[in-house]
Design a protein around this motif. Structure first.
Motif, PDB file in Angstrom:
ATOM      1  N   SER A 238       8.809  -1.896  -2.171  1.00 43.71           N
ATOM      2  CA  SER A 238       8.822  -0.458  -1.919  1.00 43.71           C
ATOM      3  C   SER A 238       7.671  -0.073  -0.988  1.00 43.71           C
ATOM      4  CB  SER A 238       8.714   0.311  -3.238  1.00 43.71           C
ATOM      5  OG  SER A 238       7.503   0.004  -3.883  1.00 43.71           O
TER       6      SER A 238
ATOM      7  N   HIS B 259      -3.608   7.001   1.958  1.00 39.38           N
ATOM      8  CA  HIS B 259      -4.499   8.017   1.399  1.00 39.38           C
ATOM      9  C   HIS B 259      -4.635   9.175   2.381  1.00 39.38           C
ATOM     10  CE1 HIS B 259      -5.699   4.322  -0.756  1.00 39.38           C
ATOM     11  NE2 HIS B 259      -5.705   5.155  -1.779  1.00 39.38           N
TER      12      HIS B 259
ATOM     13  N   HIS C 148       4.403   1.904   0.327  1.00 38.78           N
ATOM     14  CA  HIS C 148       3.162   2.360  -0.294  1.00 38.78           C
ATOM     15  C   HIS C 148       2.675   3.598   0.442  1.00 38.78           C
ATOM     16  CE1 HIS C 148       2.000  -1.832  -2.054  1.00 38.78           C
ATOM     17  NE2 HIS C 148       3.288  -1.579  -2.173  1.00 38.78           N
ATOM     18  N   ASP C 149       2.142   4.555  -0.278  1.00 39.76           N
ATOM     19  CA  ASP C 149       1.582   5.758   0.341  1.00 39.76           C
ATOM     20  C   ASP C 149       0.183   5.468   0.872  1.00 39.76           C
ATOM     21  OD1 ASP C 149       3.808   7.259  -0.280  1.00 39.76           O
ATOM     22  OD2 ASP C 149       2.941   8.109  -2.117  1.00 39.76           O
TER      23      ASP C 149
ATOM     24  N   ASP D 122       4.525   7.304   7.815  1.00 40.06           N
ATOM     25  CA  ASP D 122       3.623   7.257   6.661  1.00 40.06           C
ATOM     26  C   ASP D 122       2.795   8.534   6.564  1.00 40.06           C
ATOM     27  OD1 ASP D 122       4.488   4.736   5.836  1.00 40.06           O
ATOM     28  OD2 ASP D 122       2.948   3.691   7.007  1.00 40.06           O
TER      29      ASP D 122
ATOM     30  N   ASP E  24       7.620  -6.394  -5.458  1.00 36.47           N
ATOM     31  CA  ASP E  24       8.159  -5.054  -5.249  1.00 36.47           C
ATOM     32  C   ASP E  24       8.162  -4.748  -3.747  1.00 36.47           C
ATOM     33  OD1 ASP E  24       8.925  -2.409  -5.446  1.00 36.47           O
ATOM     34  OD2 ASP E  24       6.941  -1.704  -6.066  1.00 36.47           O
TER      35      ASP E  24
END
Length: 167
Positions: A4, A9, A6-7, A38, A2
């Motif tokens: 995509s 924290h 990533h977020d 981000d 994948d």
């Protein structure tokens, strides 16, 4: 796999911003920009992230072959909440454009105009500066010294002769 994004924290935002500052210091503004994006994805109004993001974008103005991020810069500056920050960072944007133009033979003559735009912003920023903040004054002095050292003049005063198409 994948591919995509990533977020990050929310509790790691300050460490991420420290990393962004480090990458700017290492002359890797693209990585600093990515880190700020981000952070802004998690906290869209994070003013520290916006300021570092703007600085990372202005760092990229001088990178040869880099797409000029002018529209992204203008949008990011508009998101700053402080009038001082908006004016100061607009001045910085104009100054960095001027400094880049000085490195380009065909654009050098126009550097003076962008320095003047920067100086106008710095003068406005000085008038509303936070206490003990002389950033605008330091940038003003740097621009003045560059104009003097490089003997920059307005295009109309530079003695450049435009050739008449009929000649």
């Amino acid at each position: 796999m994948d591919l995509s994004l990533h977020d990050i924290h929310a509790d790691s935002i300050e460490l991420a911003l420290d990393k962004a500052r480090q990458y700017r210091s290492l002359l890797e503004p693209e990585i600093a920009e990515s880190i700020c994006l981000d952070v802004l994805h998690i906290e869209p109004e994070n003013q520290s992230a916006l300021r570092i993001y703007i600085l990372a974008l202005t760092d990229q103005i001088s990178i040869s072959g880099s797409q000029s991020p002018f529209q992204e810069l203008e949008l990011a500056i508009a998101r700053l909440k402080s009038d001082y920050d908006q004016i100061y960072f607009t001045g910085l944007f104009h100054e960095r454009r001027a400094r880049f133009m000085m490195t380009q033979p065909m654009s050098r003559a126009f550097a003076y105009d962008f320095f003047i735009k920067a100086l106008q912003c710095y003068q406005q920023a000085e008038a509303i500066r936070p206490e003990h903040n002389d950033e605008a004054t330091l940038r003003w002095n740097s621009c003045i010294r560059t104009i003097q050292r490089e003997k920059l003049k307005p295009v109309s005063d530079s003695g450049d002769v435009l050739l008449d198409r009929e000649s």
